[in-house]
Design an enzyme around this catalytic site. Sequence first.
Site, PDB file in Angstrom:
ATOM      1  N   ARG A 223       0.856  -1.187   0.000  1.00  0.00           N
ATOM      2  CA  ARG A 223       0.000   0.000   0.000  1.00  0.00           C
ATOM      3  C   ARG A 223       0.893   1.239   0.000  1.00  0.00           C
ATOM      4  O   ARG A 223       2.023   1.204   0.494  1.00  0.00           O
ATOM      5  CB  ARG A 223      -0.875   0.035   1.257  1.00  0.00           C
ATOM      6  CG  ARG A 223      -2.003  -0.991   1.264  1.00  0.00           C
ATOM      7  CD  ARG A 223      -3.147  -0.617   0.304  1.00  0.00           C
ATOM      8  NE  ARG A 223      -4.245  -1.555   0.353  1.00  0.00           N
ATOM      9  CZ  ARG A 223      -4.430  -2.564  -0.489  1.00  0.00           C
ATOM     10  NH1 ARG A 223      -3.586  -2.802  -1.461  1.00  0.00           N
ATOM     11  NH2 ARG A 223      -5.489  -3.361  -0.366  1.00  0.00           N
ATOM     12  N   HIS A 271      -1.706   0.797  -9.578  1.00  0.00           N
ATOM     13  CA  HIS A 271      -2.351  -0.099  -8.596  1.00  0.00           C
ATOM     14  C   HIS A 271      -3.083  -1.259  -9.297  1.00  0.00           C
ATOM     15  O   HIS A 271      -4.297  -1.442  -9.130  1.00  0.00           O
ATOM     16  CB  HIS A 271      -3.322   0.683  -7.696  1.00  0.00           C
ATOM     17  CG  HIS A 271      -3.612  -0.046  -6.411  1.00  0.00           C
ATOM     18  ND1 HIS A 271      -3.818   0.574  -5.212  1.00  0.00           N
ATOM     19  CD2 HIS A 271      -3.736  -1.379  -6.135  1.00  0.00           C
ATOM     20  CE1 HIS A 271      -4.053  -0.324  -4.262  1.00  0.00           C
ATOM     21  NE2 HIS A 271      -4.007  -1.526  -4.811  1.00  0.00           N
TER      22      HIS A 271
HETATM   23  P1  NDP Z   1      -1.633 -12.007   4.542  1.00  0.00           P
HETATM   24  O1  NDP Z   1      -2.453 -11.525   5.680  1.00  0.00           O
HETATM   25  O2  NDP Z   1      -1.907 -13.356   3.966  1.00  0.00           O
HETATM   26  O3  NDP Z   1      -0.104 -11.998   4.970  1.00  0.00           O
HETATM   27  C1  NDP Z   1       0.477 -10.914   5.606  1.00  0.00           C
HETATM   28  C2  NDP Z   1       1.939 -11.214   5.926  1.00  0.00           C
HETATM   29  O4  NDP Z   1       2.536 -10.028   6.443  1.00  0.00           O
HETATM   30  C3  NDP Z   1       2.085 -12.295   7.005  1.00  0.00           C
HETATM   31  O5  NDP Z   1       3.216 -13.081   6.750  1.00  0.00           O
HETATM   32  C4  NDP Z   1       2.273 -11.459   8.276  1.00  0.00           C
HETATM   33  O6  NDP Z   1       3.017 -12.108   9.309  1.00  0.00           O
HETATM   34  C5  NDP Z   1       3.094 -10.312   7.729  1.00  0.00           C
HETATM   35  N1  NDP Z   1       2.983  -9.162   8.634  1.00  0.00           N
HETATM   36  C6  NDP Z   1       1.864  -8.507   9.030  1.00  0.00           C
HETATM   37  N2  NDP Z   1       2.167  -7.529   9.910  1.00  0.00           N
HETATM   38  C7  NDP Z   1       3.511  -7.584  10.071  1.00  0.00           C
HETATM   39  C8  NDP Z   1       4.430  -6.858  10.877  1.00  0.00           C
HETATM   40  N3  NDP Z   1       4.033  -5.872  11.707  1.00  0.00           N
HETATM   41  N4  NDP Z   1       5.736  -7.188  10.797  1.00  0.00           N
HETATM   42  C9  NDP Z   1       6.149  -8.193  10.004  1.00  0.00           C
HETATM   43  N5  NDP Z   1       5.331  -8.934   9.213  1.00  0.00           N
HETATM   44  C10 NDP Z   1       4.039  -8.625   9.250  1.00  0.00           C
HETATM   45  O7  NDP Z   1      -1.726 -10.882   3.406  1.00  0.00           O
HETATM   46  P2  NDP Z   1      -1.688 -11.074   1.813  1.00  0.00           P
HETATM   47  O8  NDP Z   1      -0.426 -11.766   1.457  1.00  0.00           O
HETATM   48  O9  NDP Z   1      -2.970 -11.635   1.323  1.00  0.00           O
HETATM   49  O10 NDP Z   1      -1.685  -9.549   1.317  1.00  0.00           O
HETATM   50  C11 NDP Z   1      -0.653  -8.665   1.701  1.00  0.00           C
HETATM   51  C12 NDP Z   1      -0.985  -7.265   1.252  1.00  0.00           C
HETATM   52  O11 NDP Z   1      -0.819  -7.121  -0.136  1.00  0.00           O
HETATM   53  C13 NDP Z   1      -2.438  -6.804   1.456  1.00  0.00           C
HETATM   54  O12 NDP Z   1      -2.713  -6.481   2.793  1.00  0.00           O
HETATM   55  C14 NDP Z   1      -2.486  -5.603   0.577  1.00  0.00           C
HETATM   56  O13 NDP Z   1      -2.029  -4.466   1.270  1.00  0.00           O
HETATM   57  C15 NDP Z   1      -1.487  -5.951  -0.529  1.00  0.00           C
HETATM   58  N6  NDP Z   1      -2.190  -6.151  -1.797  1.00  0.00           N
HETATM   59  C16 NDP Z   1      -1.891  -5.344  -2.845  1.00  0.00           C
HETATM   60  C17 NDP Z   1      -2.523  -5.477  -4.055  1.00  0.00           C
HETATM   61  C18 NDP Z   1      -2.172  -4.643  -5.221  1.00  0.00           C
HETATM   62  O14 NDP Z   1      -2.852  -4.703  -6.247  1.00  0.00           O
HETATM   63  N7  NDP Z   1      -1.107  -3.857  -5.166  1.00  0.00           N
HETATM   64  C19 NDP Z   1      -3.591  -6.476  -4.249  1.00  0.00           C
HETATM   65  C20 NDP Z   1      -3.826  -7.298  -3.090  1.00  0.00           C
HETATM   66  C21 NDP Z   1      -3.136  -7.130  -1.914  1.00  0.00           C
HETATM   67  P3  NDP Z   1       2.471 -13.472  10.001  1.00  0.00           P
HETATM   68  O15 NDP Z   1       2.765 -14.544   8.969  1.00  0.00           O
HETATM   69  O16 NDP Z   1       3.285 -13.616  11.208  1.00  0.00           O
HETATM   70  O17 NDP Z   1       1.000 -13.263  10.224  1.00  0.00           O
END
Ligand code: NDP
Length: 308
Positions: A223, A271
């Site tokens: 984001r 995006h």
């Molecule tokens: P998930 O919820 O499946 O995975 C999130 C990952 O990030 C997990 O491994 C989580 O850790 C890690 N994480 C979260 N908070 C932290 C933190 N504070 N420190 C370190 N690691 C952290 O999300 P997705 O993979 O489905 O999606 C990720 C993001 O991609 C979405 O939230 C969105 O913002 C973005 N996105 C962008 C798109 C675009 O078109 N550009 C389209 C779709 C999504 P843990 O494994 O420990 O939970």
Amino acid sequence: MAILYNAGDDRAQEWRSIFAEALPELDFRLWPSVGEQSDIRYLITWIPPKDVFDICPKLEVVLTISAGVDQLNFSSIPGHVSVVRLLGSDLADTMAEYVAFSALAIHRDMIGYIDDKRRRAWKPIRPRPASSSRIGVMGLGNMGIASIERLRPFGFPLRGWSRSRRDLEGVETFAGWEQLPTFLAGCDILICLVPFTPETRHVLRAEHFSMLPKGAALVNVGRGGHMIEADLLNALSDGQISQAVLDVFADEPLPIDHPFWDHPRILMTPHIGSTSQSSFATAAIVENIKRHRSGRPMIGVIDRSRGY
Ligand code: NDP
């Protein structure tokens, strides 16, 4: 009982007929035509309409049409309402394509060649082996892991960072803020795929750029709020960061006078990293409603305490 749909009038008829076939026992209503308010159990939306939880007191589940949920104001959603994000099975594949394209564009110097072409400059660079570009993925969730799997066959050394520790064969993994500096120190190409939460806001900032090897490259496909844009411009000027691929921005659409537009070492897209095709999105939402109705766990339920 009824589903309230608030996710774009252009697709409403298509969704209506899919739901009529898959869940004929549920009425499909199009916001703001709520009808009998106490019928509404499910809301399909990107952002819930104002006052919808007062208007529909029996609403039980909000199903977002996005993978991220940073657009939601959780404090306005009653605690008993479950929030479920979209996990269309195509979303991660589409993102993995974008990440692979970005990593290859950086590794094979395409951003420089695009600028050279514009200037009619013939400046060949000897290709380097994949083993010389260490790729680090921030966020090892649905998107991050799919991206790593897509990158694996190219032979890049891979590393990943998440909140809790993940074990992935052949990938050096790191967890938590205390291990962020060690993770960053080994990233020649850094890919941001963490969700946008108060904790990850501005994770891409000067302090963390300075922990990368000099001349590292950045891909932000999470984001816009993950990055301080002025810090990226400074890091590009002083060579700490050599190039960037950006899909997301603090202000979208990117303002016409934004310095990113003309920057020769930034490759940008509007995006489009990943969106779910309608058929995958409806299938995922139908499946979750069926699960909820039969008392089975839904897929993609948000943990409000973590914000993702
Ligand atoms: P998930 O919820 O499946 O995975 C999130 C990952 O990030 C997990 O491994 C989580 O850790 C890690 N994480 C979260 N908070 C932290 C933190 N504070 N420190 C370190 N690691 C952290 O999300 P997705 O993979 O489905 O999606 C990720 C993001 O991609 C979405 O939230 C969105 O913002 C973005 N996105 C962008 C798109 C675009 O078109 N550009 C389209 C779709 C999504 P843990 O494994 O420990 O939970």
